[in-house]
Enzyme design. Structure first.
Site: not given
Length: 611
Positions: A311, A508, A512
């Protein structure tokens, strides 16, 4: 050691005591010429055999066939064939091996257990100018507390004193103390190794970094035994090989004692001793370095990863917009433009507005109270500040509301991906403010280290705009970058990559969590992050540091290598001893002693994963 592991250790120590007592009683009876020698050795064997049969029955009800069956067969055969001494020796060796495994596992779990033992229960809080000791559960955001020398910081907060010296090794794995300055963030779980300091609490104890770490460690300790995943894969084959060699020895020689010797030599097996010790050692070593690996299966999978999906926000970047530059028209200063914009943005809950307010306060600017606020959600807002009509928002939003000046004229040279906030005062453009979400300085080194650890493909998957994602990917030399993804699309990318190779997802945020759960290994950045991502992840980086990701991968590789070395060497030596026993070179009692030496050797080798 405490709790279930301590109870198991005591139970196994009791079984060792029973076997030793039976062996000693039989030896004394033999020396004195008494007739109950065999009964003493039988009595030293039966309790261990009964406990083992119960364990086997429980495993069979779960549909599992384990290597403990060999130990049960060897003890039963020794008693049935009239060799009770061999049965008692096997009982002692088996019980001793199980005790040694529990002890080594406890030693390996020390770093994880140490995390649980560092929890603070009270804090010294200032109340009406006086200090009072209070349970940490009563602390609220904004409270001021005193952290004395040697104490563990109980909650997250910001330093209210000039300086502080902290030991953060429980969180980061770094041995050197870190010096903090006024206003710096202080994470719970750090130890004050300098003078006492004051802390302004930022969140409740239950929501702080260390509380989340403790919760995750407890979850990891309650996970399924790590030996089962790998050991059971080979158990049936070793069991069949043992029975085949024992049967062949009996059939070819006509001597059933040779078959008994083969069974004795195979008990206990390196597969059920070395594997759990090596894997728990690796998990403990990772915890010491600031990485929580929740299970042995996760550690094994981490060692096989070839693709990493990262990410962007909060992983490759800090996830916090910061003011990068302020450009103004003639007659305005950057500080005054920022002050007016931040003053107005106090009335907005947008993340960009928060960033402007935080930055202005860090610069010591005196913010005024706004009035007459009108906001278009996600676009901009207007209102009165110090008698001026101020408009803050995107370039188009401000352009449509300012009679003089064009925000686009000030944007020359600003890189793609940066967020631009325009500011107009009394219907005239005053300036623009550029905000950036900085790429972490260790991101490039981390990517290079991942490639060195066998991860050949790295992909960015983000919910941010495609041009922003492309900008970050370009700065890091990555060609595969996907932006504007919702959680479902992130999962699609993870599934597609998993079809090519074992895949790790690193993130995080709440968005996600589904992708983390879909990957072969999900890695959550920071225990203080989204609870959903931490719960879904197999691996949690206890602090927000990218270099710990490569530490985790390297520890997984080394642990798996040591585990396989221990197992292969142990099995190889066991097979050689079994063949020797089959040809009559190793009688049952001697064979048991040889196998015990092999087991001790493989356990000591497995403990190397702690280093």
């Amino acid at each position: 050691m405490h709790g279930p592991l301590s109870n198991l250790l005591s139970y196994r120590a009791l079984l060792v005591g029973v076997a030793v007592a039976g062996l000693a009683a039989g030896a004394i009876a033999s020396v004195l010429g008494l007739t109950w020698t065999g009964w003493a050795w039988t009595a030293g064997t039966l309790p261990i055999l009964a406990a083992l049969v119960l364990e086997i029955a429980t495993s069979l009800r779960r549909g599992e066939v384990g290597l403990d069956l060999i130990a049960a067969l060897s003890m039963s055969a020794a008693l049935a064939f009239g060799v009770p001494l061999a049965g008692n020796v096997v009982a002692l060796m088996y019980a001793g091996g199980q005790f040694l495994e529990s002890y080594a596992e406890g030693r390996a779990r020390q770093e994880m257990t140490a995390l649980l033992g560092r929890v603070a229960h009270t804090a010294m809080r200032y109340l009406d100018g006086l200090l009072e000791e209070t349970p940490i559960e009563t602390l609220m955001p904004g409270d001021r507390i005193l952290v004395r020398h040697g104490e563990v910081v109980p909650v997250d907060g910001s330093l209210a004193s000039a300086t502080a010296l902290l030991d953060q090794s429980a969180l980061t794995g770094e041995s050197m103390p870190a010096e903090k300055h006024s206003g710096d963030e202080i994470l719970s779980g750090s130890t004050n190794v300098g003078d006492a300091f004051q802390l302004r609490t930022a969140r409740a104890a239950a929501e702080s970094t260390y509380a989340n770490i403790v919760r995750l460690v407890q979850q990891a300790q309650e996970s399924k035994a790590p030996s089962e995943r790998l050991a059971d894969r080979y158990a049936i084959w070793f069991l069949l090989a043992t029975l085949l060699i024992a049967g062949a020895a009996w059939w070819l020689s006509g001597d059933r004692i040779r078959a008994l010797a083969v069974l004795v030599v195979a008990t206990p097996c390196p597969l059920i001793l070395a594997l759990p010790v090596a894997i728990i050692s690796g998990m403990s070593r990772a915890a010491k370095a600031g990485v929580l690996i929740k299970s042995g299966g996760a550690l094994e999978a981490l060692a096989k990863i070839q693709t990493a999906i990262l990410d962007k926000t909060g992983t490759l970047t800090f996830g916090q917009a910061k003011v990068g530059d302020v450009r103004t028209v003639e007659g305005w200063t950057g500080e005054e433009v920022l002050r007016l914009a931040a003053s107005l943005d106090q009335a907005s809950g947008h993340v960009i507005a928060d960033a402007l307010v935080v930055d202005a306060r860090q610069r010591g600017l005196a913010l005024s109270s706004p009035s007459g606020i009108s906001e278009v959600a996600g676009t901009g807002l207007s209102g009165m500040v110090d008698g001026h009509h101020v408009v803050v928002g995107g370039s188009r939003f401000v352009h449509d509301r300012a009679r003089r000046g064009d925000p686009y004229a000030l944007r020359t040279g600003i890189p793609e991906g940066n967020v631009v906030v325009a500011v107009a005062v009394d219907e005239a453009l005053a300036g623009i403010i550029t905000l950036i979400d900085e790429v972490r300085p260790d991101a490039s080194a981390m990517l290079e280290a991942l490639r060195g650890a066998g991860i050949h493909r790295v992909v960015i998957a983000s919910g941010d705009r495609q041009d922003v994602v492309d900008s970050v990917a370009g700065s890091l030399g990555l060609s595969d970058a996907f932006g504007e993804l919702d959680p479902a699309k992130k999962v699609e990318i993870v599934v597609r990559e998993r079809e090519r190779a074992p895949t790790m997802m690193v993130g995080d945020g709440v968005n996600d969590a589904p992708a983390l759960a879909s990957a072969d290994v999900g890695v959550a950045m920071g225990a203080r992050g989204s609870a959903a991502s931490s719960e879904s992840a197999d691996v949690v980086l206890l602090v927000d540091r990218l270099d710990n990701l490569t530490v985790a991968v390297n520890i997984a590789h080394r642990t798996r290598r040591i585990a396989l070395q221990s197992v292969l060497a142990g099995l190889g030596l066991s097979v050689v001893a079994m063949v020797a026993a089959a040809f009559g070179f190793l009688p049952p009692v001697a064979g048991a002693l040889v196998q015990e030496a092999i087991d001790i050797a493989v356990i000591l080798n497995a403990l190397r994963a702690l280093r």
